[in-house]
Structure formats: structure tokens, C-alpha cells
Scaffold this active site. Structure first.
Site, PDB file in Angstrom:
ATOM      1  N   ASN A  14       0.834  -1.212   0.000  1.00  0.00           N
ATOM      2  CA  ASN A  14       0.000   0.000   0.000  1.00  0.00           C
ATOM      3  C   ASN A  14       0.864   1.256   0.000  1.00  0.00           C
ATOM      4  OD1 ASN A  14      -3.032  -0.468   0.126  1.00  0.00           O
ATOM      5  ND2 ASN A  14      -2.278  -1.999   1.576  1.00  0.00           N
ATOM      6  N   ARG A  91       0.339  -2.363  14.971  1.00  0.00           N
ATOM      7  CA  ARG A  91       0.448  -2.070  16.391  1.00  0.00           C
ATOM      8  C   ARG A  91      -0.833  -1.395  16.855  1.00  0.00           C
ATOM      9  NH1 ARG A  91       3.711  -4.537  19.338  1.00  0.00           N
ATOM     10  NH2 ARG A  91       3.578  -2.850  20.851  1.00  0.00           N
ATOM     11  N   LEU A  93      -2.542   1.346  18.927  1.00  0.00           N
ATOM     12  CA  LEU A  93      -2.043   2.660  19.337  1.00  0.00           C
ATOM     13  C   LEU A  93      -2.766   3.146  20.593  1.00  0.00           C
ATOM     14  CD1 LEU A  93      -1.969   4.051  15.719  1.00  0.00           C
ATOM     15  CD2 LEU A  93       0.035   3.569  17.136  1.00  0.00           C
ATOM     16  N   HIS A 109      -7.984  -1.027   6.315  1.00  0.00           N
ATOM     17  CA  HIS A 109      -8.259  -2.302   6.987  1.00  0.00           C
ATOM     18  C   HIS A 109      -8.905  -3.250   5.966  1.00  0.00           C
ATOM     19  CE1 HIS A 109      -9.046  -5.045  10.266  1.00  0.00           C
ATOM     20  NE2 HIS A 109     -10.262  -5.212   9.783  1.00  0.00           N
ATOM     21  N   THR A 141      -9.559   6.347  15.340  1.00  0.00           N
ATOM     22  CA  THR A 141     -10.046   6.808  16.648  1.00  0.00           C
ATOM     23  C   THR A 141      -9.533   5.802  17.688  1.00  0.00           C
ATOM     24  OG1 THR A 141     -12.088   5.575  16.312  1.00  0.00           O
ATOM     25  CG2 THR A 141     -12.129   7.903  15.699  1.00  0.00           C
ATOM     26  N   LEU A 144     -10.009   0.266  18.249  1.00  0.00           N
ATOM     27  CA  LEU A 144      -9.317  -0.415  17.145  1.00  0.00           C
ATOM     28  C   LEU A 144     -10.243  -0.674  15.952  1.00  0.00           C
ATOM     29  CD1 LEU A 144      -6.697  -1.958  16.253  1.00  0.00           C
ATOM     30  CD2 LEU A 144      -7.816  -4.023  17.106  1.00  0.00           C
TER      31      LEU A 144
HETATM   32  C1  GAR Z   1      -3.103  -4.784   4.021  1.00  0.00           C
HETATM   33  O1  GAR Z   1      -3.971  -5.760   3.511  1.00  0.00           O
HETATM   34  C2  GAR Z   1      -3.831  -3.938   5.056  1.00  0.00           C
HETATM   35  O2  GAR Z   1      -5.188  -3.757   4.765  1.00  0.00           O
HETATM   36  C3  GAR Z   1      -3.651  -4.764   6.290  1.00  0.00           C
HETATM   37  O3  GAR Z   1      -2.345  -5.277   6.215  1.00  0.00           O
HETATM   38  C4  GAR Z   1      -1.985  -5.421   4.847  1.00  0.00           C
HETATM   39  C5  GAR Z   1      -0.669  -4.727   4.633  1.00  0.00           C
HETATM   40  O4  GAR Z   1      -0.163  -4.982   3.355  1.00  0.00           O
HETATM   41  N1  GAR Z   1      -3.851  -3.983   7.461  1.00  0.00           N
HETATM   42  C6  GAR Z   1      -4.395  -4.448   8.580  1.00  0.00           C
HETATM   43  O5  GAR Z   1      -4.731  -5.608   8.724  1.00  0.00           O
HETATM   44  C7  GAR Z   1      -4.529  -3.430   9.700  1.00  0.00           C
HETATM   45  N2  GAR Z   1      -5.490  -3.851  10.654  1.00  0.00           N
HETATM   46  P1  GAR Z   1       0.991  -4.076   2.765  1.00  0.00           P
HETATM   47  O6  GAR Z   1       2.117  -4.046   3.810  1.00  0.00           O
HETATM   48  O7  GAR Z   1       1.435  -4.819   1.537  1.00  0.00           O
HETATM   49  O8  GAR Z   1       0.441  -2.719   2.473  1.00  0.00           O
END
Ligand code: GAR
Length: 208
Positions: A14, A91, A93, A109, A141, A144
Site C-alpha cells: 500500500n 500495532r 495505538l 483495513h 479513533t 481499534l
Molecule cells: C493490508 O492488507 C492492510 O489492509 C492490512 O495489512 C496489509 C498490509 O499490506 N492492514 C491491517 O490488517 C490493519 N489492521 P501491505 O504491507 O502490503 O500494504
């Protein structure tokens, strides 16, 4: 020129999508730094290759969440960000951290929030028999994976999906959704009224 700081814990796909969209779409913004809580996060290498400043705040070196978040906030403040984007930053927060950056702090998410907060979202969506899955970008916020929703992307759940195939389909959409949401924030196109976020010019906040 708006300043974006991206927080990662791992792969950083991302992060890459945001950096690429920022450059190719000519945003009046720049990703000024990537901060990771893990020194071995592959996304850090991408930052280095692209001349983006990077920093590591290793959570294992801190006794408490408070002390980790205090140092993380100090490092982030040093980059004077307008937007802080959590991109796979794994993490939890503290309230103090969230309050300090409120309104500037967003997260992606991999579920259609408020369904499936937390981990293993794709496995849980398949096991629940969901026919739709997706991703959400939201303001952070203290609770989580809650917070006002900026945009969502939906994908079908197919009968033979595994968590792996579903996560790949969702991730592809995340790579469009997250840059779009970050751009809206840097361009001041979002209006927040309590829990509800709308786009100033009525652009669709649902990506199909
Ligand atoms: C992504 O799918 C993101 O939505 C998720 O971790 C992945 C990171 O991928 N985030 C969460 O689960 C946060 N709760 P990336 O490192 O390739 O961007």
C-alpha cells in the site's frame, strides 16, 4: 506541498501504491518519510530506493505501549506531517497517540468495517458465508478498527475462495482505494460530521 508520513510493519504494497499515485497523478503532496516498527520490513527498502527518508522505532525496545507511542510520535513529529497513513502498521495505538494526530491519522483495513475488526479478516469472512468482502479506509479513533469511514471497496467472495485468494482480490482494490483516500485528505476534499465523512464534491466513496 502537503507532507505525508506512512507507517508500516511489513511488505509495504500500500505504501508503494500511494507513492506511485502521488507521483503519477502529480498531487501537491509528497511522501516525506516511512516509519516502521520492524527493522526488517521490506517496505523500508522501497523507501530507500526511492529516496524517501525512513526511520525504525522498534517496539521490542520499549517496556510499555505508552513509551513506544511517545517515541513514535516524537519521530513522526520530526517529519512535520499533514497526513499520517497507517499501511499495514500492526500495532495497537494508545489513546494519547491517536488524540495527538486526530484528523490527520488514517488507516486501511482489509474488511468492510464495522464487520471483522482485528486479524484474520478474510478467513472470518469466508467462514461467515459472506458474499461480499472488501477494504475500508477510515480516520483512526481510539477504538481499534473503528472510526469514521472515508471510503470502501467491495469485491465478491467466490465459492472456491481461500483466505489467500480473497486477500489477493481485496489487496488489488486496496491499492486503488488507499491512494484515492489519501489524495482526498491532502486535497482537503473530505467533510467530517461526527461519524460520517462525505466528499466535498459528492464523489462516490464506494469503489466497486
Ligand atoms: C493490508 O492488507 C492492510 O489492509 C492490512 O495489512 C496489509 C498490509 O499490506 N492492514 C491491517 O490488517 C490493519 N489492521 P501491505 O504491507 O502490503 O500494504
Amino acid at each position: 506541498m502537503k507532507r505525508i508520513v506512512i507507517l508500516i510493519s511489513g511488505r509495504g504494497s500500500n505504501l508503494k501504491a500511494i507513492v506511485r499515485a502521488c507521483a503519477s497523478e502529480g498531487w501537491m503532496a509528497r511522501v516525506v518519510a516511512v516509519v516502521s516498527n520492524r527493522a526488517d520490513a521490506p517496505g523500508l527498502e522501497f523507501a530507500r530506493q526511492h529516496g524517501i527518508a525512513s526511520a525504525v522505532v522498534d517496539h521490542t525496545g520499549f517496556d510499555t505501549r505508552d513509551s513506544f507511542d511517545t517515541e513514535l510520535a516524537r519521530v513522526i513529529d520530526g517529519f512535520e506531517p499533514d497526513v499520517i497513513a497507517l499501511a499495514g502498521f500492526m500495532r495497537i495505538l494508545t489513546d494519547a497517540f491517536v488524540a495527538r494526530f486526530e484528523g490527520r491519522l488514517i488507516n486501511v483495513h482489509p474488511s468492510l468495517l464495522p464487520a471483522f475488526t482485528g486479524l484474520q479478516t478474510h478467513r472470518r469472512a469466508i467462514e461467515a458465508g459472506c458474499k461480499l468482502a472488501g477494504a475500508t479506509v477510515h480516520f483512526v479513533t481510539p477504538t481499534l478498527d473503528h472510526g469514521p469511514i472515508i471510503a470502501q471497496a467491495v469485491v465478491p467472495v467466490l465459492p472456491d475462495d481461500t483466505p489467500h485468494t480473497l486477500s489477493a482480490r481485496v489487496l488489488e482494490r486496496e491499492h486503488l482505494l488507499y491512494p484515492l483516500a489519501v489524495r482526498w485528505l491532502v486535497q482537503d476534499l473530505l467533510i467530517r460530521d461526527g461519524n460520517v465523512v462525505t466528499h466535498r464534491h459528492g464523489e462516490s466513496q464506494l469503489l466497486r
